[in-house]
Every structure is written in C-alpha cells, then in structure tokens.
Write an enzyme that holds these catalytic residues in place. Structure first.
Site, PDB file in Angstrom:
ATOM      1  N   CYS A  99      -2.966   3.718   3.396  1.00 49.19           N
ATOM      2  CA  CYS A  99      -1.544   3.415   3.584  1.00 49.19           C
ATOM      3  C   CYS A  99      -1.009   2.440   2.538  1.00 49.19           C
ATOM      4  CB  CYS A  99      -1.300   2.849   4.984  1.00 49.19           C
ATOM      5  SG  CYS A  99      -2.007   1.213   5.257  1.00 49.19           S
TER       6      CYS A  99
ATOM      7  N   HIS B 216       4.201 -14.188  10.067  1.00 43.02           N
ATOM      8  CA  HIS B 216       4.237 -12.737  10.164  1.00 43.02           C
ATOM      9  C   HIS B 216       3.076 -12.177   9.341  1.00 43.02           C
ATOM     10  CE1 HIS B 216       5.682  -8.621  10.208  1.00 43.02           C
ATOM     11  NE2 HIS B 216       5.634  -8.598   8.883  1.00 43.02           N
TER      12      HIS B 216
ATOM     13  N   HIS C 243       1.715  -5.272  11.346  1.00 43.04           N
ATOM     14  CA  HIS C 243       1.867  -4.540  12.598  1.00 43.04           C
ATOM     15  C   HIS C 243       0.535  -3.904  12.982  1.00 43.04           C
ATOM     16  CE1 HIS C 243       6.014  -4.767  11.064  1.00 43.04           C
ATOM     17  NE2 HIS C 243       6.377  -4.747  12.339  1.00 43.04           N
TER      18      HIS C 243
ATOM     19  N   ASP D 291      -3.623   4.388  15.403  1.00 44.43           N
ATOM     20  CA  ASP D 291      -4.102   5.546  14.646  1.00 44.43           C
ATOM     21  C   ASP D 291      -5.291   5.179  13.765  1.00 44.43           C
ATOM     22  OD1 ASP D 291      -2.932   4.029  12.652  1.00 44.43           O
ATOM     23  OD2 ASP D 291      -1.261   5.382  12.282  1.00 44.43           O
TER      24      ASP D 291
ATOM     25  N   ARG E  28      -5.345   0.176  14.129  1.00 44.98           N
ATOM     26  CA  ARG E  28      -5.187  -0.129  12.694  1.00 44.98           C
ATOM     27  C   ARG E  28      -4.260  -1.331  12.567  1.00 44.98           C
ATOM     28  NH1 ARG E  28      -1.201   1.811   8.736  1.00 44.98           N
ATOM     29  NH2 ARG E  28      -0.475   3.261  10.349  1.00 44.98           N
TER      30      ARG E  28
ATOM     31  N   CYS F  65      -2.360  -3.228  10.278  1.00 42.64           N
ATOM     32  CA  CYS F  65      -1.808  -3.058   8.938  1.00 42.64           C
ATOM     33  C   CYS F  65      -1.199  -4.402   8.518  1.00 42.64           C
ATOM     34  CB  CYS F  65      -0.755  -1.955   8.968  1.00 42.64           C
ATOM     35  SG  CYS F  65      -0.084  -1.533   7.360  1.00 42.64           S
TER      36      CYS F  65
END
Length: 354
Positions: free
Chosen positions: A271, A308, A311, A315, A324, A326
């Site tokens: 990704c 932050h 997320h 999947d 996952r 990310c």
C-alpha cells in the site's frame, strides 16, 4: 448471559484502500515468514472474559473463541446452550513460547477459574461453562498434566479441570469474537483486576515516556512529522522513509520515544506505507472513529504522545491475525537491532527472537 449479535455499520473505504487491501491479503500470505507460534485451548467459563484475559498477555499472538469437544458438527451458540451437545466454551490461544512459555500461560489461566467448581464459573452454570485444557501435542499434554497435578496439592477438594486432547473445535459466531473489545461495558465474569494482572505478567520493563510541549515538538520535528502527528495529515505512499524498511529493529513514537511496533510484526502490504499486524501492546494505542474524507475508518493514535499514527484495517494477513496497521513513517523512528541496547531499548530485544 444475554449474547445477542451486535450489528455494526458498514465501513466505507476509498478505492485505493479496497484495491491495496485485497492485494495485501494475497501478497502477504505468499511472502511472509510463518510465525513460530504454538496453540493451546482453554475452557474457563464464559469465553468473552477468558479471551479478553489472554489477549492482554504479552506473547499471545492471536485468540479465537469457539466450541470444543462436543458431539455434533457445526454447533451454534443456541445449540450449545441447550446442554446436550457436550461442547465447552473455549478459547484458542496462539502464543510465542519464547516470549510466554506454556507453563506461565497455564498458571495465569488458573488465576481466572475456580478449579474445584464443576460446570460453573462465576454466575454462569451449565456444561458449556466447564473448565478444561485441551492440547494437540504430547509436549503440551505433559506440561498441562504436571501443572494440574501440582495444583491439586493446593486444594482439599478435587480438581475438576479437564485435561485431554482436543477432539474438535468450531469457531463461535462473529459477534462473540473480541466481544469485550467491541463492548467494553459488556458482561464479564472476570474482574478488571485480572486483566491488569495479565497485562503486567511478563511485559518488558519500561521507562517513563512523556509528550513534549508543542513548542518543543515544532523545534524537534520536521514539517511533515509535525503535520502528520499533530494535524492528522497523511504522507504520500511510496515516498516515505519506512515503507520498504525490513531490517530487524523497533519502531518508536517520534514524539516520545515510546516503543510501538516491532519489525517481526511488519509486512509488505503493497500500500506504500509501513504495515504491521499488531502493536507491541494494544494499551499503547488509542483507536478512534474517523469520518473524514467521506469514509468511516478507525484512526490509531499513540496514547502517551497523542500523536496521529495512521489507521487500522481488517484486511491484513490471516495468519497474523487479520489486521493491517497502516502507519505513517513520519510518526515513527526506527531503531535497528544493533543500536537498541545503546539507545535504551535492550529490554525489547527478546521480542526479535522469533
């Protein structure tokens, strides 16, 4: 117990995440090194609390609730509650024996049950609430049998914990999985003190971490790092520092230095951002609903730094738990294995011994 399905709202996603998420699952299953985990099955009353207890233990890599050692195929919760299938509510526990040995898992399990109570734990009564340790290999059998023999010397009443091979195991319905994560105020026969006990049982020693003030962060961080961690920005995929970093080491919060992820849980998701199957400890993170950009996602923030991070999606590789994480590279600092001791992270080196 009143166990009714909880129907959540559908999670929206941009086409980018849908496509890369599907790629993640297929690609990671073919490229990742298999986790050297072992499996044991525990019946300890209501599986909601028992699963949540084991999830807190450092070294437990995955859990799943289900029904074990019964007489029919494909049991449902309603059939099990009828008390004529022979099934026990059971938690499948996958664990890293180098981090938490089976002996310690069993000792912790004993703290959650009354081993002299037959078909009853807490307020829950019925054959499905019996206690048991179900094994799939002779080594685990020997460990469990010795532990129960030692336990018997501490009680005047007979020990009624089953100790036998796993005959069958069927996954429980989806709404039972991770129930107390989804419903923090839901029913549980175990006390919160036991969850705290599990968390602290064998976690690496930690030093104190704190969040610097905003002026210090602006001075220490790059513009991208500040915007990502403090303003919820997202860095560009494939143009960030750690998306293709696969050396052994630890990933810490860029703002506090607190360890968040370990290289053994990192995988190539395709990704364009760093992807991890899990954090070092769930308690280090805060998850929040994120409705920005017309999507419904789960944001991940560091608890201490309130930064932050990115997320979490469902999947990820199935063999690693299906998640996952990310994460933006700009939220992290990577410390290679050969520098961890010098930088004060020696206690976490054992997490790399997979």
């Amino acid at each position: 117990m009143n166990k009714k399905p909880i129907i959540g709202a559908a999670v929206g996603a941009l086409l980018l995440f849908v496509v890369t998420g599907l790629f993640t699952k297929l690609h990671s299953q073919s490229t990742q090194k298999k986790v050297e985990a072992k499996t044991i099955y525990f019946a300890g009353g209501c599986f909601w609390g028992t699963e949540h207890f084991f999830k807190q233990i450092h070294g437990v890599v995955a859990t799943e609730v289900g029904y074990a050692n019964g007489s029919i195929e494909n049991p449902t919760y309603e059939l099990v509650c009828a008390h004529n299938t022979g099934y026990a509510e059971t938690v499948k526990v996958d664990y890293d024996p180098q981090t938490v040995p089976l002996e310690q898992l069993i000792d912790l399990y004993f703290e959650t049950i009354d081993p002299t109570s037959l078909n009853k734990q807490g307020h829950d009564e019925g054959t499905q609430y019996r206690t048991g340790i179900y094994y799939t290999d002779s080594t685990s059998a020997a460990v469990a049998q010795k532990k129960l023999k030692d336990l018997a010397t501490k009680y005047n009443s007979p020990i009624v914990v089953e100790c036998c091979p796993l005959e069958n195991f069927y996954n429980a319905e989806d709404y039972h999985q991770d129930y107390l994560d989804k419903n923090p105020t839901g029913y549980c026969h175990l006390s919160p003190a036991l969850f705290k006990r599990a968390k602290e049982a064998n976690r690496p020693s930690e030093k104190a971490y704190s969040r610097p003030d905003d002026a210090t962060l602006k001075a220490q961080l790059s513009e991208t790092q500040y915007n990502v961690t403090q303003k919820n920005a997202t860095e560009r995929p494939f143009e960030n520092e750690y998306y293709d970093e696969f050396r052994e080491g630890i990933y810490v919060d860029i703002t506090t230095g607190e360890p968040l992820f370990i290289s053994t849980d990192k995988f190539d998701s395709g990704c364009g951002w760093p992807a991890f199957s899990k954090p070092i400890d769930e308690q280090l993170l805060v998850k929040k609903e994120d409705l920005s950009h017309g999507m419904k996602r789960t944001e991940v923030r560091s608890k201490t730094g309130n930064s932050h991070l990115g997320h979490v999606f469902h999947d990820g590789p199935a063999e690693k738990g299906g998640l996952r994480y990310c994460i933006n590279s700009a939220s992290l600092r990577f410390i290679p294995k050969d520098k961890m001791k010098a930088e004060g992270y020696e206690a976490f080196l054992k997490l790399l011994e997979k």
